[in-house]
Design an enzyme around this catalytic site. Structure first.
Site, short mmCIF file in Angstrom:
data_model
loop_
_atom_site.label_atom_id
_atom_site.label_comp_id
_atom_site.label_asym_id
_atom_site.label_seq_id
_atom_site.Cartn_x
_atom_site.Cartn_y
_atom_site.Cartn_z
N LYS A 124 0.85 -1.19 0.00
CA LYS A 124 0.00 0.00 0.00
C LYS A 124 0.88 1.23 0.00
O LYS A 124 1.98 1.22 0.54
CB LYS A 124 -0.89 0.04 1.25
CG LYS A 124 -2.06 0.97 1.13
CD LYS A 124 -3.15 0.33 0.29
CE LYS A 124 -4.23 1.28 -0.11
NZ LYS A 124 -5.27 0.59 -0.89
N GLY A 150 -23.00 4.99 -0.42
CA GLY A 150 -21.98 5.44 -1.37
C GLY A 150 -22.29 5.00 -2.78
O GLY A 150 -22.34 3.80 -3.08
N GLY A 208 -20.52 5.76 -5.54
CA GLY A 208 -19.36 6.02 -6.39
C GLY A 208 -19.31 4.98 -7.50
O GLY A 208 -20.33 4.41 -7.89
N VAL A 262 -18.15 1.92 -7.62
CA VAL A 262 -18.58 0.56 -7.27
C VAL A 262 -20.06 0.56 -6.85
O VAL A 262 -20.84 -0.28 -7.31
CB VAL A 262 -17.71 -0.01 -6.13
CG1 VAL A 262 -18.22 -1.40 -5.74
CG2 VAL A 262 -16.25 -0.09 -6.56
P1 NAI Z 1 -15.62 6.28 -5.04
O1 NAI Z 1 -14.71 7.28 -4.42
O2 NAI Z 1 -15.86 6.29 -6.51
O3 NAI Z 1 -17.04 6.29 -4.31
C1 NAI Z 1 -17.25 6.47 -2.95
C2 NAI Z 1 -18.56 7.25 -2.83
O4 NAI Z 1 -18.98 7.26 -1.47
C3 NAI Z 1 -18.44 8.70 -3.26
O5 NAI Z 1 -19.46 9.00 -4.22
C4 NAI Z 1 -18.61 9.49 -1.96
O6 NAI Z 1 -19.24 10.75 -2.17
C5 NAI Z 1 -19.49 8.55 -1.17
N1 NAI Z 1 -19.42 8.72 0.28
C6 NAI Z 1 -18.35 9.02 1.06
N2 NAI Z 1 -18.69 9.03 2.35
C7 NAI Z 1 -20.01 8.73 2.41
C8 NAI Z 1 -20.94 8.58 3.47
N3 NAI Z 1 -20.58 8.73 4.74
N4 NAI Z 1 -22.22 8.28 3.15
C9 NAI Z 1 -22.60 8.12 1.87
N5 NAI Z 1 -21.76 8.25 0.83
C10 NAI Z 1 -20.48 8.54 1.09
O7 NAI Z 1 -15.01 4.85 -4.58
P2 NAI Z 1 -15.30 3.45 -5.25
O8 NAI Z 1 -14.23 3.15 -6.25
O9 NAI Z 1 -16.72 3.34 -5.63
O10 NAI Z 1 -15.01 2.48 -4.01
C11 NAI Z 1 -15.91 2.40 -2.93
C12 NAI Z 1 -15.25 1.74 -1.75
O11 NAI Z 1 -14.84 0.42 -2.11
C13 NAI Z 1 -13.96 2.44 -1.25
O12 NAI Z 1 -13.89 2.30 0.13
C14 NAI Z 1 -12.85 1.65 -1.90
O13 NAI Z 1 -11.66 1.67 -1.14
C15 NAI Z 1 -13.43 0.24 -1.91
N6 NAI Z 1 -12.91 -0.59 -2.96
C16 NAI Z 1 -13.00 -0.16 -4.27
C17 NAI Z 1 -12.49 -0.94 -5.28
C18 NAI Z 1 -12.62 -0.51 -6.71
O14 NAI Z 1 -12.42 -1.36 -7.59
N7 NAI Z 1 -12.92 0.75 -7.00
C19 NAI Z 1 -11.84 -2.23 -5.00
C20 NAI Z 1 -11.88 -2.62 -3.62
C21 NAI Z 1 -12.38 -1.81 -2.64
#
Ligand code: NAI
Length: 365
Positions: free
Chosen positions: A82, A179, A181, A183
């Protein structure tokens, strides 16, 4: 922790931790390699406004060890690493990420990096300018990483439903996604397509509206997700959201999501079990991007997203069955099995990293 870094490394079996400071960009951070005995370490770059360097280091160690567990459980010939960056106003982001590329390149293939919180396509393009050992966000990379993760989480949920109920029956299931985002949106799309009732909490109003218009899902206020009655709560925002205060509010039957280290402490898996809530361990079901990226870099192939989902569903179902047979909580068993696998790799046998590095050198000459 700052004073006891070597002790912490010895206790949890870390190989190497590098403290990073770049004069030109003001980059400050840490790079941890937890385990490379099974193959190169994989881990994304997290950029976060850590309140102090102790917390940044702690997060770096925790996340890299979790990556080792994820690799071991997924049966991949690689280990955990990391890189965390302390986000500060004086950080020159582009120059900083180029400097990261130099650090990664100097490790000559012992560490592959990629996206994480705070690091997306723009930042990774800077890293890729300086190193081959980065998951390229452009057309030369594996692509579809978040889709692979969403598919794995979705199929992991199905494995949990089959395990508990003997059937999936999405039309009569409700899911609350925290969330929306990359995923969370992909997951919500899959659930809507299958006819599940989906509600979602998203703190970014523009993002929430965009996904709401695309999928016609119900939006709920952020933080009410914990109190919402549902079959499955899917944390897809940040880690550490299930702790002493939030656990008692839960009204779901299953917790299954993408966020890494969703439990503030490992003991919370036992608490969930006592509360009658089934917890599908995050590092088992969110391995989709890792599988896609690792197979791309190590074997030169693009594993289809559907095949990744099937692989994760099988891994999860096997784990859930063994946990039931042994009377263990799945998260505990998964961690034990991962530690066993890491110990097996460390106790000898062929070192795939050596062969991999030889190949990388052969290809580059
Ligand atoms: P992202 O950054 O695209 O989406 C995260 C979303 O959560 C954002 O839209 C943000 O505004 C929202 N958010 C943050 N705090 C919040 C809260 N308290 N309540 C509601 N919404 C909130 O990240 P992504 O890529 O979608 O990943 C999501 C999670 O999964 C992260 O923790 C990441 O580390 C984990 N992850 C992602 C992978 C990937 O392939 N992108 C792989 C493995 C784990």
């Amino acid at each position: 922790m700052g004073n006891h870094i070597l002790e912490a490394m010895a206790r949890d079996g870390f190989e190497e931790v590098i403290a990073i400071h770049d004069r030109v960009s003001n980059l400050r951070g840490f790079l941890a390699l937890h385990d490379t005995t099974g193959g190169p370490a994989f881990g994304g770059i997290r950029r976060w406004a850590y309140v102090d360097e102790d917390r940044a280091l702690r997060d770096c160690l925790r996340l890299s060890r979790a990556m080792s567990h994820k690799c071991a459980v997924a049966g991949l010939p690689c280990g955990g690493g990391k890189l965390v960056v302390i986000d500060r106003p004086d950080l020159d982001i582009e120059a900083g990420y180029r400097a990261i590329g130099d650090y990664v390149e100097r490790l000559s293939g012992r560490f592959y990096t990629g996206p994480d919180v705070g690091t997306g396509a723009r930042e990774l393009a800077c890293v890729s300018e300086r190193t081959r050992f980065c998951t390229d966000p452009g057309p030369d990379g594996p692509g579809e990483l978040a889709e692979a993760t969403a598919e794995g989480v979705f199929r992991g949920m199905e494995a949990a439903l089959l395990h508990l109920d003997g059937e999936i029956d999405w039309k009569h299931r409700s899911v609350v996604v925290q969330g929306l985002g990359e995923v969370g949106r992909g997951l919500a799309r899959r659930l809507v397509t299958q006819g599940a009732r989906v509600r979602a909490a998203e703190v970014d109003p523009e993002r929430a509206l965009m996904v709401h218009e695309e999928l016609d899902i119900e939006l709920i206020d952020a933080s009410t997700e914990f109190d919402s009655a549902c079959d499955i709560l899917a944390p897809c925002a940040l880690g550490g959201i299930l702790h002493d205060l939030t656990l008692t509010r839960l009204r779901c039957r299953i917790v299954a999501g993408a966020a890494n280290n969703v439990l503030a402490r490992s003991g919370h898996a036992d608490r969930l079990h006592e509360m009658g809530i089934f917890y599908a361990p995050d590092f088992v079901i969110n391995a989709g991007a890792l599988i896609r990226g690792a197979l791309f870099h190590l074997e030169g192939r693009l594993e289809p997203v559907a095949a990744i989902g099937t692989r994760i569903a099988q891994t999860a179902a096997g784990l859930f069955d063994r946990a039931r047979e042994r009377g263990l909580v799945p998260a505990r068993l998964a961690a034990l099995e991962a530690e066993d696998e890491i110990a097996r790799r460390r106790s000898g046998g062929v070192n795939p990293l050596a062969a991999h590095l030889r190949d990388a050198v052969d290809k580059s000459v």
